[in-house]
Design an enzyme around this catalytic site. Structure first.
Site, short mmCIF file in Angstrom:
data_model
loop_
_atom_site.label_atom_id
_atom_site.label_comp_id
_atom_site.label_asym_id
_atom_site.label_seq_id
_atom_site.Cartn_x
_atom_site.Cartn_y
_atom_site.Cartn_z
N LEU B 31 0.88 -1.22 0.02
CA LEU B 31 -0.07 -0.15 0.07
C LEU B 31 0.83 1.20 -0.04
O LEU B 31 1.84 1.21 0.65
CB LEU B 31 -0.90 -0.27 1.09
CG LEU B 31 -1.80 -1.11 1.39
CD1 LEU B 31 -2.82 -1.04 2.83
CD2 LEU B 31 -2.57 -1.62 0.18
N HIS B 35 -3.79 4.09 -1.67
CA HIS B 35 -4.41 3.30 -1.28
C HIS B 35 -5.24 3.89 0.15
O HIS B 35 -6.29 3.82 0.30
CB HIS B 35 -4.02 2.03 -0.82
CG HIS B 35 -3.30 1.10 -1.91
ND1 HIS B 35 -2.06 1.30 -2.35
CD2 HIS B 35 -3.85 0.38 -2.84
CE1 HIS B 35 -1.78 0.35 -3.19
NE2 HIS B 35 -2.98 0.14 -3.75
N LYS B 147 -9.01 5.66 -9.24
CA LYS B 147 -9.05 6.31 -10.94
C LYS B 147 -7.66 5.76 -11.60
O LYS B 147 -7.81 6.05 -12.86
CB LYS B 147 -9.48 7.63 -10.79
CG LYS B 147 -10.85 8.01 -10.58
CD LYS B 147 -11.12 9.35 -11.21
CE LYS B 147 -12.55 9.85 -10.60
NZ LYS B 147 -12.84 11.23 -11.15
N GLN B 152 -10.03 -0.15 -15.21
CA GLN B 152 -10.70 -1.16 -14.28
C GLN B 152 -11.95 -0.68 -13.53
O GLN B 152 -13.09 -1.21 -13.40
CB GLN B 152 -9.83 -1.28 -13.40
CG GLN B 152 -10.14 -2.26 -11.98
CD GLN B 152 -9.06 -2.54 -11.08
OE1 GLN B 152 -8.06 -3.52 -11.32
NE2 GLN B 152 -8.74 -1.68 -10.07
N ARG B 186 3.88 -0.36 -8.56
CA ARG B 186 5.12 -1.10 -9.58
C ARG B 186 6.19 0.36 -9.77
O ARG B 186 7.06 -0.22 -10.55
CB ARG B 186 4.42 -1.22 -11.06
CG ARG B 186 3.72 -2.49 -10.75
CD ARG B 186 3.25 -3.12 -12.10
NE ARG B 186 2.47 -4.33 -12.17
CZ ARG B 186 1.34 -4.67 -12.17
NH1 ARG B 186 0.41 -3.80 -12.06
NH2 ARG B 186 0.75 -6.03 -12.09
#
Lengths: 280, 280
Positions: B31, B35, B147, B152, B186
């Site tokens: 996280l 998040h 967002k 997704q 990432r």
């Protein structure tokens, strides 16, 4: 008994009962004694029984009987009140599918490709979609489906497990006419002479069951062929006769719970039947 | 803050709160501030906030970073306690997928085939499946998604609508580093020199946004090409840069709400970014 045509109205009513157990009995209407038995089972497991009546277009292929499928809402509601159903949910196609055809699909894997899935390739995808929607709309503790649609019941068990719906799924026994014919809304497509022939289907499965109880697996194919021949001779156009284990997998020597499943056309009616067999 | 590793334990705890509003924040863990913002949003809309932490194998293709994706449960829980998350659900792969690979699929249609779906063909099928499972396990009133994963979020809106989950879906704004880079787990795949280049992605989208506000639709392709060239020159390997309307359809002259979306590799990191644009 309350009758609802919109999701919002149904859910508003259900929200008054969230402290109680709710059961769902999904149907396509045109109810007969088989459906009423499912409602009676549901009543034993829940405080509030919701019966959905919806002829679901996504489970019919082009050329199938979606348009002609009998719609008898008023008579259905009369029957349902005799077995003390609490709520009827009878939505329109637009209410269930504001976007049509839908973008979202719920597919249940290889089990949808065998048996009825061979001749009705998209059928169980439509069933999986509408049942998922109904489960989410009603959020039942219990859902009751008839065993006549044995493959459908197996698929719903799989959906319920793999998508974590957490619903207790109950299969209701097949209800038969006195002559053995499994009750079905599609029986009314039969002419009088076809109706007289129709019990040969259940009789053939019964005869096959008696022969496989102590037969070797290797004998099943020829026993199945004999059954098909008997049905063909009686006037059926056989779709399939199969023997599976109760998970709808090919049976092995160690399987004790088998099921014989058949689909056959008689005139305009595609009749389904099955018989559970306990092997010795 | 309670931490659960099994569905049964989580649901037993949740059943004590069924009279309250429940929010779900689905994550893959590792996280960051993005998040935590989602949790803060969730706290504003619910009494009980459940954060799921699950690196979902079905949304990774062979050769992607499922194995190397950072798993930092202890640090995640420490962060979540600072924003008063109520429950953490961190199941094993076996707990989520007793049958693997799963038989059941939840597909969301054409919207899964564009943008990231082109280079990650099965990705959103895996997302649709795991989110459907989490929705059924938690049964939240509200669910919050970032967002940054704009596609997704659009897919989850579609799933929620078409499968009648009845959940209020909220999109949390992208949280960025001071230099504009969208926060992402990432980003840690970036070397120091790549990290210095990375903000060019958000800068390029910002520059593109300023140029499309009063440009004609016909000019978009060449503006997109200029953006791609700038990114390539900076050292990115561009996957896509696209301009859509906010439903992720090709924009028309009447669309006012547009979104620029981009994915580009920088070293081992595939970076996503997007920018909502109000057209004049």
């Amino acid at each position: 008994m309350q009758i609802f045509h919109t999701i919002a109205q149904l859910q508003a009513a259900l929200n008054q009962h969230r402290h109680q157990k709710v059961a769902l009995v999904p149907t396509m209407g045109n109810l007969h004694e088989g459906h009423l038995q499912l409602v009676k089972i549901a009543k034993q497991h829940a405080d509030v029984v919701v019966v959905s009546i919806f002829v679901n277009p996504t489970q019919f292929a082009a050329g199938e009987d979606f348009d002609s499928y009998p719609r008898t809402l008023q008579a259905d509601c009369q029957q349902l009140s005799t077995v003390n159903a609490d709520m009827v949910f009878a939505p329109s196609v637009d209410e269930m599918y504001p976007i049509y055809p839908p973008n979202v699909q719920v597919l249940s894997g290889e089990i949808t490709q065998i048996l009825c899935g061979k001749s009705r390739p998209m059928h169980f995808d439509g069933v999986g979609l509408v049942v998922s929607k109904l489960f989410n709309i009603v959020r039942p503790d219990v859902a009751v489906f008839g065993k006549k649609d044995y493959q459908q019941l197996a698929i719903i068990h799989k959906l319920n497990n793999e998508l974590n719906f957490g619903i207790k799924i109950i299969g209701g026994e097949i209800v038969r006419a006195d002559d053995g014919l499994a009750l079905s809304s599609r029986n009314q497509y039969l002419s009088a002479s076809e109706r007289a022939i129709a019990p040969v289907l259940s009789q053939s499965l019964q005869a096959l069951a008696e022969r496989i109880i102590d037969a070797d697996l290797a004998a099943y194919p020829s026993l199945i062929d004999e059954t098909k021949a008997r049905l063909t001779q009686a006037g059926f156009v056989v779709d399939y006769v199969e023997i599976y284990n109760h998970h709808l997998q090919q049976p092995t020597h160690t399987d004790e719970q088998l099921v014989i499943l058949a689909a056959a056309w008689l005139g305009k009616a595609r009749l389904l039947d099955n018989l559970e067999v306990l092997r010795q």
